[in-house]
Design an enzyme around this catalytic site. Sequence first.
Site, PDB file in Angstrom:
ATOM      1  N   GLU A   7      16.875  -4.981  19.657  1.00 31.07           N
ATOM      2  CA  GLU A   7      16.831  -4.190  18.417  1.00 31.07           C
ATOM      3  C   GLU A   7      17.192  -4.997  17.178  1.00 31.07           C
ATOM      4  OE1 GLU A   7      15.902  -0.906  18.544  1.00 31.07           O
ATOM      5  OE2 GLU A   7      15.675  -1.071  20.718  1.00 31.07           O
ATOM      6  N   ASP A 107       8.242   6.803  18.410  1.00 28.52           N
ATOM      7  CA  ASP A 107       8.364   7.855  19.428  1.00 28.52           C
ATOM      8  C   ASP A 107       7.348   7.709  20.549  1.00 28.52           C
ATOM      9  OD1 ASP A 107      10.118   8.746  17.541  1.00 28.52           O
ATOM     10  OD2 ASP A 107       8.990  10.550  17.015  1.00 28.52           O
ATOM     11  N   ASP A 179      10.184  10.296  25.289  1.00 32.58           N
ATOM     12  CA  ASP A 179       9.714   9.633  24.078  1.00 32.58           C
ATOM     13  C   ASP A 179      10.263   8.210  24.070  1.00 32.58           C
ATOM     14  OD1 ASP A 179       8.075  11.347  22.613  1.00 32.58           O
ATOM     15  OD2 ASP A 179       9.752  12.298  21.555  1.00 32.58           O
ATOM     16  N   HIS A 228      16.203  12.086  20.221  1.00 34.24           N
ATOM     17  CA  HIS A 228      16.203  10.628  20.452  1.00 34.24           C
ATOM     18  C   HIS A 228      17.595  10.006  20.325  1.00 34.24           C
ATOM     19  CE1 HIS A 228      11.984  11.374  18.697  1.00 34.24           C
ATOM     20  NE2 HIS A 228      11.962  11.511  20.016  1.00 34.24           N
ATOM     21  N   ASP A 230      18.251   7.330  18.382  1.00 35.12           N
ATOM     22  CA  ASP A 230      18.432   6.463  17.223  1.00 35.12           C
ATOM     23  C   ASP A 230      19.092   7.083  15.993  1.00 35.12           C
ATOM     24  OD1 ASP A 230      16.118   7.902  16.835  1.00 35.12           O
ATOM     25  OD2 ASP A 230      14.849   6.201  16.323  1.00 35.12           O
ATOM     26  N   ASN A 288      19.768   6.195  10.858  1.00 33.27           N
ATOM     27  CA  ASN A 288      18.566   5.741  11.557  1.00 33.27           C
ATOM     28  C   ASN A 288      18.056   4.476  10.862  1.00 33.27           C
ATOM     29  OD1 ASN A 288      15.353   5.985  11.821  1.00 33.27           O
ATOM     30  ND2 ASN A 288      16.288   7.015  13.537  1.00 33.27           N
ATOM     31  N   HIS A 333      14.074   3.582  11.298  1.00 35.63           N
ATOM     32  CA  HIS A 333      13.864   3.158  12.689  1.00 35.63           C
ATOM     33  C   HIS A 333      12.693   3.934  13.286  1.00 35.63           C
ATOM     34  CE1 HIS A 333      14.949   2.524  17.049  1.00 35.63           C
ATOM     35  NE2 HIS A 333      15.188   1.317  16.580  1.00 35.63           N
ATOM     36  N   CYS A 334      12.654   5.238  13.028  1.00 35.34           N
ATOM     37  CA  CYS A 334      11.584   6.096  13.581  1.00 35.34           C
ATOM     38  C   CYS A 334      10.197   5.695  13.099  1.00 35.34           C
ATOM     39  CB  CYS A 334      11.767   7.539  13.148  1.00 35.34           C
ATOM     40  SG  CYS A 334      13.336   8.281  13.517  1.00 35.34           S
TER      41      CYS A 334
HETATM   42  O1  DAV Z   1      19.960  13.550  14.533  1.00 39.26           O
HETATM   43  O2  DAV Z   1      18.356  14.889  14.075  1.00 39.26           O
HETATM   44  C1  DAV Z   1      16.793  12.383  14.743  1.00 39.26           C
HETATM   45  C2  DAV Z   1      16.161  11.334  15.634  1.00 39.26           C
HETATM   46  C3  DAV Z   1      14.876  10.905  15.143  1.00 39.26           C
HETATM   47  N1  DAV Z   1      14.252   9.883  15.971  1.00 39.26           N
HETATM   48  C4  DAV Z   1      18.783  13.892  14.629  1.00 39.26           C
HETATM   49  C5  DAV Z   1      17.866  13.063  15.484  1.00 39.26           C
END
Ligand code: DAV
Length: 349
Positions: A7, A107, A179, A228, A230, A288, A333-334
Site C-alpha cells: 500500500e 472495489d 470487494d 471495506h 480502508d 481514506n 484510496h477508493c
Molecule cells: O466508513 O463509511 C467507507 C469505505 C469506502 N471504501 C465508511 C466506509
Amino acid sequence: MIQSHNEWDKVEEIIVGTGLYCYAPSLDTGLNMEFTNTSSPDGINNNPFYGNYPAKILQETEEDINKFVEELNKLKITVRRPEPPPMADFATPDWKCDRFFPYCPRDVLLVVGDRIIETPGPYRSRYFETISYRNLLAEYMDQGARWFSAPKPRLLDTIYDYTRNANGLKLNNDEPVFDAANVLRAGYDIFYQISDTGNEMGLKWLASMLGSEYTVHPISSDIYSSVHIDSTLCLLRPGLILANPERVKSLESLPKSLQSWKVIYAPDMVEYSYSEMEPISSKWLGMNLLMLAPDLAVVDAHQTPLIKLLEQNNINVLPLTLRHGRTLGGGFHCITLDVKRAGKLEKYF
Ligand code: DAV
C-alpha cells in the site's frame, strides 16, 4: 508491466475513477439492504435516493478529480481512466438490476504483484462494472500481467440476510463474495476484512488462488462489519499503521502480525458540508488516504488534525478535496487503483 505489492511503495501508474456516470440503482437487493434498511450508527444513508445524481455533483466531482490527476501528472505518475459504462439495465438467469458507476476501481479490481483480479463483489448493480476497464485489462495482459476473474457469484436473495446471520453479518457464506477494497496488501501478507462486503468463502478463494507463498489474514468483523477496510486501517509504510479509534478499540483485536507494528490513532474527523443528499459513507472516509510513496500521502484537505499527525510521523501530505466523496461513497484510496508501484515482493512480518 503492472506490479504492486503493498500500500505504500512509490506509485508509477494508477487508475483514477470517474464521477461522470454516477447513478443510484433501485433494484439492487444487497445495496438496498446495506444502506437503507437499518439505521446505522455510522450515519450512513438510510434515506434512499435512486436515479441520476444532480449535474452539479457530477461536475464538481469531475473538477476535483481533474485537479487530483493534474497533481499526479506533476509527480510523473501515469494516470489511466475508465471508459464510459454501458448505460443499460441488465440481468442474469436469476435477477434483473440497474447499474452502478465506475467511480471506485478499488472495489472491483485487486492487484497483487503482477496479478490483476476481478473480485466477486456483493452488489448486483456492480456485476458488470469491470467492463469500463476491459481494454486496460487486455492491455495489461499484453504487457505480461496475469488477469483473473473470480468465480461469478450468483448473488441469490439467500446470500443476503436482513436480520443478520449467526456472525452478525448481512452477507451469508454460500459462495465466495468480496470487494477488492476489503483487502490490504503488505508483500507476502494480505489482510482481508470479514464484513457485509466480504465473507469467509471469499477469503478462502483468495488464499487458494494466491497459493501457499502468501498468507491471507482475516480481520475480524468485531472491528468493523459494514463494508471495506480502508476507512478503518491504513498501512502507511513498513512498521506504521493508522487506525480508526472508534473501530479499533484494542490492539489485541488486530491480526497478530499487525500487532508488531506501531499503531497511531486517527484524530476525530473534521465534518464538512456535503450535498443535500444523504451520504453513503461515514465521516471516517476522511482517513481514506492514498500513499503515493512511503513519505507522501494524498489526504482530504479538511482533515487538518490528521494531516498534522501524519507530518509528525514524517509523511508529507498533498491535501486535496473530493467535495462529494461521502455522497458517492469514495475517498482517494477508493477512487484509485495503484497498478504499478516501485519495489519488490518482500516479507514484512
Ligand atoms: O466508513 O463509511 C467507507 C469505505 C469506502 N471504501 C465508511 C466506509
